[in-house]
Structures are given as C-alpha cells and as structure tokens.
Design an enzyme around this catalytic site. Structure first.
Site, PDB file in Angstrom:
ATOM      1  N   LYS A 191       0.855  -1.188   0.000  1.00 60.92           N
ATOM      2  CA  LYS A 191       0.000   0.000   0.000  1.00 60.92           C
ATOM      3  C   LYS A 191       0.889   1.235   0.000  1.00 60.92           C
ATOM      4  CE  LYS A 191      -4.099   1.398  -0.511  1.00 60.92           C
ATOM      5  NZ  LYS A 191      -4.826   1.029  -1.719  1.00 60.92           N
ATOM      6  N   SER A 391      -8.655  -0.406  -5.546  1.00 61.06           N
ATOM      7  CA  SER A 391      -9.020  -0.014  -4.176  1.00 61.06           C
ATOM      8  C   SER A 391     -10.533   0.116  -4.066  1.00 61.06           C
ATOM      9  CB  SER A 391      -8.296   1.269  -3.771  1.00 61.06           C
ATOM     10  OG  SER A 391      -6.937   1.015  -3.490  1.00 61.06           O
TER      11      SER A 391
END
Length: 622
Positions: A191, A391
């Site tokens: 991430k 996402s």
C-alpha cells in the site's frame, strides 16, 4: 458617519447594478447558446478534433469560469459518445471519411484508447477511410491512430513512444522542514499510497510492483499497436529512438516514417486537401473541406436518453462521501441513482462501468449496498472495468455476478490506509506551546498539536485493520475464496487486468459491449441489448453551462510536438498539491490507489489561476 453610510450605500448600489447586468448577460448567453445549437449534419468528413481528454463521464463546466471568459478548462469527451458516433458512421452514407486530429489531445487511459481504436477499426473494415493527423503523437494518441487507414505527421512533428513510467513526488523532507508529522495507519505490504508522506523515495516493494505493472501495460499496448499496424517497427524504434533519429539525419518526422510508424509527413494544408478529395471541397469552411462536426453528429445520431432494460451505472473519478457532480463518484449521488433505477420494473439487469482509483471507504460501501439491493431484487449485475478499477474501485465491483476487465486495466490495490497530520514540530519551530487537560485517555484525541496518544493511535490502527479484514471478507465472498487466499494477492498490490484474471480477481476480458451482452444473457433478454443510464440528471444550470461551453470541434490545441509529449509542469504541481491537500485533510480511512495515477475522469485545468473577472464574479455572487 453619514458620509461613510452614503459611501457604503453607493457601493451596495453599484454591486446591485453589476449583479443585474451580469444576470442579464448570463441569461442572454444561455438563450443564445440553447437556441443556436450545432449545425446540421451534411455529407462530408466526420472530424474528431479531440482537443482534450477522453473520459467515462465528463464533468460539468464551472459557471464562474465560463462567464469570466476563462478557457482554462480542458475539454472532456465521453468515450461512449465517441464509440457510438464511429459505429454510426461506418454505415452512414453521408460520412465519406473520418478524420482524427490529435493536436491538443491529452489521452484518456490505455483501456479507453483500446476501445476507441477498436471502433476506428470497425469504421475502416466497413470501407470508410480513416485519416489521422498530429504534430506529436503520444502513447495514447498513437494507440488510436495505429488503427487508422493512413497516419499523417507534421514535418515539425515526432512520434514519442515513451511507455509507462513516471516520477512521483515524495514529501517527507518538506514535512520535516515544516515540522509536520504524517501519522500513518495502513495494512498491506504494497500500500504505497502513503509512501510520499513517510519516505523520500520508493520502497523496494513498491518499485518492484510498479515495474511489473508498467511492463505488463507496455506489453498490452504493444500488442494492440502491432496487431493494428504490423509493418511498423515499434520495438526497434522504442528501443533506440535516438539512433533512428540520427539515421534519418536528425529529422524526427522522417525517422518515424522510416520506422513505418506513419505513412506520410506533410503539413496541415496537404492533410486538409486529402480530406477535401475524400469528402468534397468547401471554399467557405476554414479547413477547405466539407466537415461533419462531432457535436452535430453525436446530437443527431446518438441517443443520450435511451430507455432499454439494461441499466448502466457509471462510477467514474475519485469516490467521495455525500453528493457530487457528474465526473466525480459521490457515494450518495450514485446510490440514489441506483435506487431510483431499480425501482423501475422495466430495468432487468445492471452493468456497472468502473473507472476509479477508489477513495472513501464509507462512500464505496454505500454504493456497494445500493448494488446489493439490486441483487436482492434478482437483477443480474455485470461489472465492466475501464482503465482503472482499484481499491475502492474494486470494492464497488464486488457485487458483480461477472466481472470484465481489459488486459490493460489497472485493478486490485486491495488495501486500506489512513493519514493523520499533526503539528507538534511546527509549533515548536514557531515557538508556540499547547497544553490542556484530559478526563479520559481519549479526551481531545486525536491531538493534532502533540500527535495522537498511544491509545488513539492504537484505536485508529485497529479501525484500519478492521476495514481491511472486512475488505478481504467482501472480496473473498465475491470471488468464492477464503479471506486468507485473498490476503495473499491483496496487501495493497496493484495488478494489470491480465494478471488479475489469472489470480481470479476478474472473470474475463471485454469492454462495455461484452458486459451488455452478458447482462442480457443473465437476464434472459434474448437479443435485446437496449440500455438506459442510471445517473443523476443534469440540472437546468448544468445543462445551460454545457450549452455555453459548447464543443467546437474546430478548436485547435497545442501544435508544438514537444509540448504535447510531456505534461504541463503547472498541471503536475497543481495535481500534486491537490493530492497532498486531500490526503492530509484527514482524519479519514481511504481505500484508494494513488499509485494508479490520476483517474481518467478527473477534471483537468490548463490554468488554475482565476482571472480578475472571475474574482469579481465570485465577489458578486458571494
């Protein structure tokens, strides 16, 4: 005192008069714009002079900018309108040829360019010549142009095939100088959205993932171009562009022609003469040939309000909480449009078109819940991923009974993060103190002056962990895998569509046409393929602004080859500042893919600095 009151009344009176004048001008301009309309369609060359970006859902023009005469807003063209216009042109006897003018074109993402290129190929296969022209071709414009019958290049131009790759800005050094602490809470080895705030460079994990993604996107782009133009020496040219230019005596345009990338090097007058031969001469036109304007053709041939049984839900741009205008994915706005659409018994299936890097977790979940309500009504849902569906963009895709992606779709990025800025270092630099009391360990938390307490930090991290766990569960249930299996391919990592299919994150390759066919199949609609768009209708003000903005296909963008090959420095800085402002505005938990690049639907401006007239308008309307 009387004098002051008199002056104040005079100022207020002047303001009222100015407001009246501006309102009269405003409504007069609206009347002229609405009554004028584009010219009628006649025989000639359908001209796509794309001086802007191709997006899934164009944003609406800003009233202040329009009335102030600013031309800074970049034009946005709906991909579905362009594809529909080209499909109509292939069998329309009035259309003698199609011209693709890429001067001023700003792209729109590899998957979108693939769809547009495929539509160009269908026109060409139908016997209509398609002629492309540009001063400078980029990856996006050349991907589309490679499908044309003829590719023309200005003698002052070049073909700049760069491939995926960019430089990211990292702000840790700046934050340290300002004394700002970025308190980061994340889940996922990859991430990397938070890295610009805690590092001065890419982590090895992020760089490896980005390199793999870039390589896959380049291979997909190359496959499309080589298939469309097999004689072009794409590999050799990209591997040694400088050598190709040197072999051509330093002439960039000739180097592109020698490599088979273009068919002819000629100026715009010769290009227009070629189009006059194909579509007929017109001495009154600035171009010298009979032109069919894109806006006229779309208005005449494309149904903007179809009423078929397959509802199309568009999730384009950053996903944000609350309501948002078209071009930005407002959770409440999209959920309301879905609820209204499925209340109509004539809607038999949904196709969800996603072109979004994600955003707010709460807004993403709101959209997902609205889609689950459609599933409860036994409506089949098919997802069509565009250039980016990562996402939060993947989160909203999970209700799909079948998920289509393109090989070049950027997807995955299943991870969660939060950033909370605190300013203890800033206060110290300024010599400012902060003190207070607590009645519980969480009183006054999160403390932005001293930094979050250990208890508050633990609580925030627990929230991020909980949302990530929920994300894994949602994806696992949708893809018929365990959360542990999803965790192995999640961790915030971004995947290309081809790899995502191998990993089971998507079901098949295809675009909107395939998604619509699949929805019809699941809903047992037979040969019915009619659609309707489930989105908030444009308000009267938005419709008026769109009419005022117009869509003049004859506007020309940049004609400098090198200016077209690189993004505007001002635009890049503006985008970077916007990212910093949005992320550091916290506290909020995001399911967002910053490393995916800007969404293709994101609004872009050429110049963000308001003019004097715009400032006056803001004062008048405040």
């Amino acid at each position: 005192m009387r004098l002051v009151r008199a002056i104040w009344r005079l100022i207020v009176g002047v303001k009222d008069v100015l407001v009246l004048i501006f309102m009269l001008l405003f409504f007069g301009a609206i009347y002229v714009a609405l009554s004028a309309g584009p010219p009628p369609v006649r025989d000639g060359v359908l001209t796509l002079a794309l001086t802007g970006r191709v997006v899934e859902q164009p944003s609406k023009p800003d009233a202040t900018a329009l009335l102030s005469g600013q031309s800074g807003r970049v034009k946005e063209y709906a991909l579905r309108d362009l594809v529909a216009a080209l499909d109509a042109a292939k069998s329309d006897d009035r259309v003698k040829a199609v011209a693709l003018d890429f001067d001023g074109f700003l792209g729109g993402g590899e998957a979108a360019m693939g769809d547009l290129g495929a539509a160009v190929s269908r026109v060409k296969a139908g016997g209509k010549p398609v002629i492309a022209y540009a001063t400078g071709y980029t990856d996006d414009s050349y991907q589309v142009a490679s499908h044309a019958s003829e590719i023309w290049l200005s003698p002052f131009g070049t073909v700049g095939l760069m491939g995926p790759g960019s430089q990211n800005l990292y702000y840790k050094g700046l934050l340290d100088k300002l004394g700002v602490t970025a308190n980061v809470y994340r889940v996922g080895t990859y991430k990397s959205a938070v890295e610009p705030f805690i590092r001065s460079d890419m982590s090895p994990e992020a760089k490896a993932a980005a390199q793999a993604l870039g390589g896959a996107l380049l291979e997909n782009w190359r496959d499309d171009v080589v298939k469309a133009r097999p004689a072009a020496k794409v590999d050799a040219y990209m591997k040694d562009t400088a050598g190709a230019v040197a072999a051509a005596g330093g002439d960039l345009a000739v180097a592109a022609r020698n490599a088979g990338l273009v068919d002819r090097v000629a100026d715009r007058r010769a290009f227009e003469a070629r189009l006059a031969k194909l579509g007929g001469e017109d001495d009154k036109a600035r171009t010298g040939y009979r032109t069919i304007r894109l806006d006229s053709y779309v208005k005449a041939m494309v149904d903007r309000n179809p009423r078929g049984p397959i509802g199309i839900v568009t999730i384009a741009g950053t996903i944000v909480d609350g309501k948002a205008p078209l071009g930005t994915a407002g959770g409440d706005s999209i959920a309301a449009a879905i609820r209204k659409g499925i209340a109509d018994d004539d809607v038999k299936a949904l196709v969800v078109r996603v072109d979004s890097p994600g955003g707010s977790v709460i807004a993403s979940e709101r959209i997902r819940q609205a889609l689950l309500a459609a599933k409860e009504k036994k409506l089949p849902i098919v997802v069509s991923m565009g250039s980016v569906a990562a996402s939060g963009g993947y989160w909203v895709s999970t209700p799909g009974d079948y998920v289509f992606a393109e090989p070049s779709t950027i997807t995955g990025s299943i991870g969660v993060f939060g950033i909370l800025p605190s300013f203890q270092g800033t206060l110290q630099k300024l010599g400012v103190g902060a003190d207070g009391i607590k009645t519980t360990p969480l009183s006054g938390e999160p403390d932005l002056f001293h930094g979050p307490s250990p208890e508050a930090a633990a609580l925030i991290q627990a929230g991020v962990n909980s949302i990530y766990s929920r994300f894994l569960g949602i994806v696992g249930a949708a893809r018929h895998k365990s959360p542990a299996e999803i965790d192995k391919i999640a961790q915030g990592r971004v995947w290309d569509g081809g790899t995502a299919r191998q990993l089971g994150l998507v079901d098949g390759f295809g675009g909107m046409a395939e998604a619509i066919s699949k929805a019809a199949e699941l809903a047992k609609l037979g040969d019915e393929r009619g659609v309707r768009y489930l989105e908030r209708p444009a308000s009267l003000q938005e419709a008026a602004m769109a009419a005022l903005a117009g869509n003049d296909d004859e506007d020309r963008g940049t004609t400098d080859a090198f200016a077209g090959l690189a993004p505007s420095p001002a635009a890049e800085i503006e985008r970077a500042l916007a990212e910093v402002q949005q992320i550091m505005a916290g506290p909020s938990v995001q399911a967002r893919c910053l490393e995916c690049g800007p969404s293709s639907s994101a609004a872009v401006t050429r110049d963000a600095t308001p003019g004097l007239f715009a400032l006056v308008l803001r004062w008048l309307w405040s």
